[in-house]
Design a protein around this motif. Structure first.
Motif, mmCIF file in Angstrom:
data_model
loop_
_atom_site.group_PDB
_atom_site.id
_atom_site.type_symbol
_atom_site.label_atom_id
_atom_site.label_comp_id
_atom_site.label_asym_id
_atom_site.label_seq_id
_atom_site.Cartn_x
_atom_site.Cartn_y
_atom_site.Cartn_z
ATOM 1 N N SER A 147 49.745 39.983 22.870
ATOM 2 C CA SER A 147 50.515 39.129 23.779
ATOM 3 C C SER A 147 49.745 37.877 24.189
ATOM 4 O O SER A 147 50.342 36.895 24.629
ATOM 5 C CB SER A 147 50.939 39.909 25.021
ATOM 6 N N ASP A 148 48.428 37.873 24.035
ATOM 7 C CA ASP A 148 47.599 36.716 24.381
ATOM 8 C C ASP A 148 47.419 35.752 23.205
ATOM 9 O O ASP A 148 46.969 34.626 23.390
ATOM 10 C CB ASP A 148 46.211 37.170 24.842
ATOM 11 N N TYR A 205 54.255 45.511 18.974
ATOM 12 C CA TYR A 205 52.995 44.817 18.696
ATOM 13 C C TYR A 205 52.321 44.233 19.937
ATOM 14 O O TYR A 205 51.119 43.984 19.933
ATOM 15 C CB TYR A 205 53.217 43.695 17.673
ATOM 16 N N ILE A 206 53.037 44.026 21.011
ATOM 17 C CA ILE A 206 52.555 43.295 22.187
ATOM 18 C C ILE A 206 51.239 43.840 22.744
ATOM 19 O O ILE A 206 50.368 43.080 23.137
ATOM 20 C CB ILE A 206 53.638 43.288 23.296
ATOM 21 N N ASP A 207 51.079 45.152 22.814
ATOM 22 C CA ASP A 207 49.877 45.750 23.411
ATOM 23 C C ASP A 207 48.767 46.035 22.401
ATOM 24 O O ASP A 207 47.756 46.647 22.748
ATOM 25 C CB ASP A 207 50.237 47.036 24.150
ATOM 26 N N LYS A 253 44.737 41.078 23.619
ATOM 27 C CA LYS A 253 45.994 41.719 23.249
ATOM 28 C C LYS A 253 46.828 40.768 22.402
ATOM 29 O O LYS A 253 46.698 39.540 22.492
ATOM 30 C CB LYS A 253 46.786 42.105 24.505
#
Length: 59
Positions: A27-28, A10-12, A25
């Motif tokens: 991750s943000d 899921y991070i990207d 993203k």
């Protein structure tokens, strides 16, 4: 409705907040983990705290 993401990659993932327009993203985003209480984690918008996605663990 928020996106349901795979916990493995899921991070990207690209996310957009429908409430304030934030885009970024996964991750943000702010990860909310319920620490064993639920198999679901939430990603919240870093600007307005709206849920932008959920991560559903198979466990």
């Amino acid at each position: 409705m928020d996106k349901i993401l795979d916990p493995e990659d899921y991070i990207d993932e690209d996310l957009v907040c429908e409430k304030c327009g934030w885009a970024g993203k996964a991750s943000d985003a702010n990860l909310i983990d319920f620490y064993g209480v639920s198999k679901i984690k939430e990603l919240h918008c870093p600007n307005c705290d709206t849920i932008v996605a959920t991560i559903e663990s198979p466990k």
